[in-house]
Motif scaffolding. Structure first.
Motif, PDB file in Angstrom:
ATOM      1  N   GLY A 148      57.452  56.695  43.932  1.00  0.00           N
ATOM      2  CA  GLY A 148      57.647  58.047  43.425  1.00  0.00           C
ATOM      3  C   GLY A 148      57.249  58.222  41.978  1.00  0.00           C
ATOM      4  O   GLY A 148      57.030  59.346  41.511  1.00  0.00           O
ATOM      5  N   ASN A 149      57.129  57.114  41.244  1.00  0.00           N
ATOM      6  CA  ASN A 149      56.733  57.181  39.841  1.00  0.00           C
ATOM      7  C   ASN A 149      55.216  57.244  39.653  1.00  0.00           C
ATOM      8  O   ASN A 149      54.732  57.348  38.516  1.00  0.00           O
ATOM      9  CB  ASN A 149      57.283  55.976  39.072  1.00  0.00           C
ATOM     10  N   LEU A 150      54.476  57.139  40.748  1.00  0.00           N
ATOM     11  CA  LEU A 150      53.009  57.238  40.697  1.00  0.00           C
ATOM     12  C   LEU A 150      52.400  56.258  39.699  1.00  0.00           C
ATOM     13  O   LEU A 150      51.494  56.605  38.927  1.00  0.00           O
ATOM     14  CB  LEU A 150      52.583  58.671  40.358  1.00  0.00           C
ATOM     15  N   THR A 151      52.884  55.031  39.708  1.00  0.00           N
ATOM     16  CA  THR A 151      52.442  54.029  38.733  1.00  0.00           C
ATOM     17  C   THR A 151      50.926  53.848  38.767  1.00  0.00           C
ATOM     18  O   THR A 151      50.253  53.889  37.722  1.00  0.00           O
ATOM     19  CB  THR A 151      53.132  52.680  39.012  1.00  0.00           C
ATOM     20  N   LEU A 152      50.374  53.618  39.956  1.00  0.00           N
ATOM     21  CA  LEU A 152      48.933  53.383  40.060  1.00  0.00           C
ATOM     22  C   LEU A 152      48.149  54.653  39.755  1.00  0.00           C
ATOM     23  O   LEU A 152      47.111  54.606  39.073  1.00  0.00           O
ATOM     24  CB  LEU A 152      48.587  52.876  41.457  1.00  0.00           C
ATOM     25  N   VAL A 153      48.621  55.778  40.251  1.00  0.00           N
ATOM     26  CA  VAL A 153      47.929  57.042  40.013  1.00  0.00           C
ATOM     27  C   VAL A 153      47.798  57.312  38.517  1.00  0.00           C
ATOM     28  O   VAL A 153      46.715  57.669  38.018  1.00  0.00           O
ATOM     29  CB  VAL A 153      48.686  58.208  40.696  1.00  0.00           C
ATOM     30  N   MET A 198      47.852  55.194  36.041  1.00  0.00           N
ATOM     31  CA  MET A 198      46.943  54.263  35.378  1.00  0.00           C
ATOM     32  C   MET A 198      45.494  54.588  35.701  1.00  0.00           C
ATOM     33  O   MET A 198      44.617  54.520  34.821  1.00  0.00           O
ATOM     34  CB  MET A 198      47.276  52.825  35.794  1.00  0.00           C
ATOM     35  N   PHE A 199      45.211  54.943  36.953  1.00  0.00           N
ATOM     36  CA  PHE A 199      43.847  55.345  37.311  1.00  0.00           C
ATOM     37  C   PHE A 199      43.411  56.528  36.453  1.00  0.00           C
ATOM     38  O   PHE A 199      42.274  56.582  35.969  1.00  0.00           O
ATOM     39  CB  PHE A 199      43.776  55.735  38.792  1.00  0.00           C
ATOM     40  N   LYS A 200      44.330  57.495  36.262  1.00  0.00           N
ATOM     41  CA  LYS A 200      44.017  58.669  35.449  1.00  0.00           C
ATOM     42  C   LYS A 200      43.726  58.268  34.004  1.00  0.00           C
ATOM     43  O   LYS A 200      42.788  58.787  33.380  1.00  0.00           O
ATOM     44  CB  LYS A 200      45.173  59.664  35.484  1.00  0.00           C
ATOM     45  N   ASN A 201      44.540  57.365  33.460  1.00  0.00           N
ATOM     46  CA  ASN A 201      44.349  56.940  32.071  1.00  0.00           C
ATOM     47  C   ASN A 201      42.980  56.318  31.867  1.00  0.00           C
ATOM     48  O   ASN A 201      42.260  56.635  30.907  1.00  0.00           O
ATOM     49  CB  ASN A 201      45.434  55.936  31.672  1.00  0.00           C
ATOM     50  N   VAL A 202      42.614  55.404  32.749  1.00  0.00           N
ATOM     51  CA  VAL A 202      41.315  54.742  32.621  1.00  0.00           C
ATOM     52  C   VAL A 202      40.190  55.752  32.823  1.00  0.00           C
ATOM     53  O   VAL A 202      39.190  55.754  32.092  1.00  0.00           O
ATOM     54  CB  VAL A 202      41.205  53.584  33.628  1.00  0.00           C
ATOM     55  N   GLY A 203      40.350  56.629  33.814  1.00  0.00           N
ATOM     56  CA  GLY A 203      39.316  57.623  34.077  1.00  0.00           C
ATOM     57  C   GLY A 203      39.104  58.564  32.915  1.00  0.00           C
ATOM     58  O   GLY A 203      37.967  58.938  32.595  1.00  0.00           O
ATOM     59  N   ALA A 204      40.197  58.956  32.264  1.00  0.00           N
ATOM     60  CA  ALA A 204      40.084  59.882  31.141  1.00  0.00           C
ATOM     61  C   ALA A 204      39.407  59.245  29.941  1.00  0.00           C
ATOM     62  O   ALA A 204      38.657  59.905  29.207  1.00  0.00           O
ATOM     63  CB  ALA A 204      41.478  60.388  30.755  1.00  0.00           C
ATOM     64  N   LYS A 205      39.639  57.958  29.702  1.00  0.00           N
ATOM     65  CA  LYS A 205      39.058  57.281  28.533  1.00  0.00           C
ATOM     66  C   LYS A 205      37.608  56.894  28.768  1.00  0.00           C
ATOM     67  O   LYS A 205      36.826  56.755  27.824  1.00  0.00           O
ATOM     68  CB  LYS A 205      39.897  56.050  28.179  1.00  0.00           C
ATOM     69  N   MET A 259      40.699  45.335  34.832  1.00  0.00           N
ATOM     70  CA  MET A 259      41.871  44.931  35.604  1.00  0.00           C
ATOM     71  C   MET A 259      42.380  46.078  36.492  1.00  0.00           C
ATOM     72  O   MET A 259      42.828  45.856  37.614  1.00  0.00           O
ATOM     73  CB  MET A 259      42.983  44.448  34.677  1.00  0.00           C
ATOM     74  N   THR A 260      42.285  47.308  35.988  1.00  0.00           N
ATOM     75  CA  THR A 260      42.707  48.453  36.791  1.00  0.00           C
ATOM     76  C   THR A 260      41.807  48.619  38.011  1.00  0.00           C
ATOM     77  O   THR A 260      42.276  48.913  39.114  1.00  0.00           O
ATOM     78  CB  THR A 260      42.700  49.732  35.943  1.00  0.00           C
ATOM     79  N   LEU A 261      40.513  48.421  37.829  1.00  0.00           N
ATOM     80  CA  LEU A 261      39.590  48.470  38.966  1.00  0.00           C
ATOM     81  C   LEU A 261      39.930  47.396  39.997  1.00  0.00           C
ATOM     82  O   LEU A 261      39.874  47.635  41.211  1.00  0.00           O
ATOM     83  CB  LEU A 261      38.151  48.276  38.476  1.00  0.00           C
ATOM     84  N   ARG A 262      40.302  46.221  39.520  1.00  0.00           N
ATOM     85  CA  ARG A 262      40.659  45.150  40.457  1.00  0.00           C
ATOM     86  C   ARG A 262      41.944  45.469  41.212  1.00  0.00           C
ATOM     87  O   ARG A 262      42.072  45.148  42.397  1.00  0.00           O
ATOM     88  CB  ARG A 262      40.792  43.829  39.702  1.00  0.00           C
ATOM     89  N   VAL A 263      42.892  46.112  40.528  1.00  0.00           N
ATOM     90  CA  VAL A 263      44.112  46.551  41.213  1.00  0.00           C
ATOM     91  C   VAL A 263      43.733  47.539  42.326  1.00  0.00           C
ATOM     92  O   VAL A 263      44.224  47.450  43.460  1.00  0.00           O
ATOM     93  CB  VAL A 263      45.103  47.212  40.235  1.00  0.00           C
ATOM     94  N   THR A 287      41.797  58.371  41.854  1.00  0.00           N
ATOM     95  CA  THR A 287      40.891  57.320  42.322  1.00  0.00           C
ATOM     96  C   THR A 287      39.447  57.698  42.044  1.00  0.00           C
ATOM     97  O   THR A 287      38.641  56.872  41.590  1.00  0.00           O
ATOM     98  CB  THR A 287      41.096  57.080  43.824  1.00  0.00           C
ATOM     99  N   LYS A 288      39.105  58.967  42.291  1.00  0.00           N
ATOM    100  CA  LYS A 288      37.742  59.424  42.015  1.00  0.00           C
ATOM    101  C   LYS A 288      37.438  59.343  40.519  1.00  0.00           C
ATOM    102  O   LYS A 288      36.343  58.899  40.124  1.00  0.00           O
ATOM    103  CB  LYS A 288      37.574  60.862  42.509  1.00  0.00           C
ATOM    104  N   GLN A 289      38.368  59.749  39.679  1.00  0.00           N
ATOM    105  CA  GLN A 289      38.157  59.674  38.223  1.00  0.00           C
ATOM    106  C   GLN A 289      37.901  58.243  37.788  1.00  0.00           C
ATOM    107  O   GLN A 289      37.022  57.972  36.958  1.00  0.00           O
ATOM    108  CB  GLN A 289      39.367  60.244  37.495  1.00  0.00           C
ATOM    109  N   LEU A 290      38.685  57.325  38.323  1.00  0.00           N
ATOM    110  CA  LEU A 290      38.503  55.913  37.985  1.00  0.00           C
ATOM    111  C   LEU A 290      37.123  55.434  38.403  1.00  0.00           C
ATOM    112  O   LEU A 290      36.414  54.773  37.628  1.00  0.00           O
ATOM    113  CB  LEU A 290      39.589  55.081  38.675  1.00  0.00           C
TER     114      LEU A 290
END
Length: 615
Positions: free
Chosen positions: A415-420, A422-429, A440-444, A467-470
């Protein structure tokens, strides 16, 4: 980790059995039972083979009862292996109305999970039915369709006979043909409405029934299930000629059950009788005639079919000690972890080390209990404690953890959307962010596809945009290792899409592990494909190109409509692939072959779309 097991009980008669069974059979029968087992977030049931769905969304409507069967300690992966073995017994062809039905399936599943049978009044229903005069009258017909039954009914006195109500002009067909019931094909009574439906649909099947027809009651649920399982490929309707005499006269129906099949508004075929095999083959032939084989089905595609259908995973645990040591150097000296949290971190370290050792000695595989009760909250706290740039060892640990099915399940239900997040963070940067964190996020993300449930979640509506952003933000990275991992993620997404598409095309034998994907928006798929096509154009490493080509092939193979293939044609992918071959960037025979096969997929789909538009 324990898991609750619940038996969903349905009444296929929608209450009619309770009100009419005494008059019809001389014995009270409360329901025509259908059951399914809900466990690990899915509802498993047997009909056209073993199938699964989101609980409460099957065609059987709303359960009349939820029976708590207890708690199982059996791991999900062991259960899935058991289900795969069960599929050899509970096939579509092995279905028997009395001996091998949905309730027999549910009983075996519950015995395996919790060591308890389902309620006896459900499993005893076939014997109870056969021990009535009406049941003995129906037995020869049922055995003629399904084969001999193992049930031996109690003798019935010679003077006993089916009740007079059997021949009464009452609406007994509603016992299984209730037009308002969820999960059944609707009735029609208006001739104009029926004619319009036949003209409006490329493939239509009409089932003519009557209230006083015992074979109709046997074949009705089979007809419903066959038609509903085909989805939008066919339009099915039922007509009670007793209530719609004008339709019966117009279509010259002289006996029931009668099935008529219409192709593009014209009669295609018909037959009379409760023949399950003929009904199934006639429906399949009509669908094939209305919806010709996909153009990709006519291609040999040797290299594409040789591609592995297994996701690319990053499963090495060899750098375990170095990763934990690096993580500890980043932890703040003040306001960091409590003593209990340090011990929990040590448990995670020890648990992963045991998993590494278990690769050579399977008997040493650690239990989930050894991981510690607070591993998930601790990892969540570490995300908030560590600056973004120093989180890469933490994500490497999560990368190793999600390889375990039970850990993956936790993140799939997070429910905390942990992976979501992180994917957003990497995608935004994008390419401006930390390269180690992005890698490492891609490997996860790649390892998430190692478990069907988490792979489905990553492409669910809750996570797919992240996922698409990542993916899009990393495909053109200046770091080759990152591009390779992004290409692996693209490949894994394609594998999942192709797998889900095959489930829809082969509804009689779907996979039971993970379930079909929710519908992916066309814009989402097109954005992913557009980014992959751009990456192919710029990429000069054959290994990375191979993975990207595999992803494109999986995205467009057997797609309906042909949007992905048309986009690839518009973006000039065929010409790009020719240039890769001419410039000797692609030289391996299998990769060259895959380039040519992707071109064939694109060309055949574009040609077929143009043909359909000209019709």
């Amino acid at each position: 980790m324990s898991e609750r097991v619940t038996l969903f009980v349905y009444d296929l008669s929608q209450g009619m059995a309770r009100t009419m069974s005494m008059g019809l059979m001389g014995r009270q029968i409360d329901a025509i039972y259908h059951t399914s087992v809900v466990v690990f977030g899915r509802e498993f049931f047997y009909g056209q083979g073993i199938m699964s769905a989101i609980p409460g969304t099957t065609q059987h409507g709303t359960p009349i009862e939820h029976v708590d069967m207890g708690v199982t300690e059996i791991p999900q992966e062991v259960f899935m292996e058991f289900m795969d073995n069960m599929r050899e017994t509970f096939t579509a062809d092995a279905y028997h109305l009395l001996d091998n039905n949905c309730n027999n399936f549910s009983n075996e599943v519950c015995q395996f999970l919790v060591g308890q049978p389902i309620p006896a009044h459900i499993t005893s229903l076939p014997a109870d039915f056969l021990n009535t005069p009406f049941g003995q009258t129906m037995r020869p017909m049922i055995e003629g369709m399904f084969g001999p039954s193992r049930h031996t009914p109690s003798p019935v006195p010679p003077s006993a006979a089916p009740p007079a109500s059997l021949s009464a002009p009452t609406s007994l067909s509603s016992l299984s043909l209730n037009p308002s019931s969820s999960g059944t094909v609707a009735f029609m009574t208006d001739l104009g409405q029926l004619n319009n439906a036949i003209q409006s649909n490329p493939a239509t099947v009409v089932y003519f029934t009557s209230a006083t027809c015992p074979p109709c009651r046997v074949i009705a649920p089979i007809y419903d299930e066959l038609v509903l399982s085909k989805g939008k490929q066919i339009f099915g309707v039922k007509v009670d000629i007793g209530m719609a005499q004008a339709i019966g006269r117009a279509y010259e129906v002289r006996s029931t059950p009668t099935f008529m099949f219409f192709l593009k508004g014209k009669k295609f075929s018909q037959f009379s009788g409760a023949n399950q095999a003929e009904l199934r083959s006639s429906i399949d032939l009509l669908i094939y005639s209305a919806h010709p084989a996909h153009p990709h089905a006519l291609l040999s595609l040797k290299q594409y079919k040789a591609l592995s259908g297994v996701p690319i995973l990053f499963s090495s645990l060899s750098s375990l000690d170095a990763v934990f040591a690096k993580l500890r150097t980043f932890l703040p000296t003040e306001g960091g972890l409590s003593q209990a949290e340090v011990k929990q971190l040590d448990k995670i370290h020890s648990w992963l080390r045991k998993r590494e050792e278990a690769k050579t000695n399977p008997g040493t595989e650690p239990s989930m209990g050894e991981l510690g009760a607070t591993w998930k909250p601790l990892l969540g706290k570490l995300i908030t404690l560590l600056p973004y740039e120093t989180q890469f060892p933490l994500w490497d640990i999560i990368r190793m953890l999600v390889l375990h099915p039970r850990v993956a399940e936790v993140y799939a239900k997070d429910g905390n959307l942990t992976l979501v997040n992180m994917f957003k963070n990497v995608g935004a940067k994008g390419d401006e962010g930390s390269k180690p964190v992005a890698l490492m996020t891609l490997r996860v993300a790649c390892n998430g596809f190692g478990t069907p449930l988490l792979g489905t979640y990553i492409l669910s509506s809750a996570a797919r945009e992240a996922t698409k952003q990542l993916l899009v933000s990393t495909l053109l990275s200046t770091v080759p290792q990152q591009r390779q991992t992004a290409a692996s993620l693209a490949f894994n997404i394609g594998v999942k899409i192709a797998e889900s598409r095959s489930q829809v095309l082969n509804v009689a034998s779907p996979t039971i592990s993970g379930g079909p994907l929710e519908d992916l928006e066309e814009d989402w798929s097109m954005e992913c494909l557009s980014a992959i096509a751009t990456a192919i154009e710029k990429e000069e490493t054959e290994e990375i190109l191979h993975r990207l080509l595999g992803s494109v092939a999986n995205f467009i193979f057997m797609e309906e409509p042909f949007s992905g293939a048309v986009l690839m044609n518009i973006l000039g992918l065929p010409e790009t692939l020719d240039k890769k071959i001419q410039d000797k960037i692609v030289i391996s025979a299998n990769v060259v072959g895959l380039c040519r096969e992707v071109k064939e997929m694109v060309s055949s789909a574009v040609t077929e779309q143009a043909r359909r538009q000209d019709e």
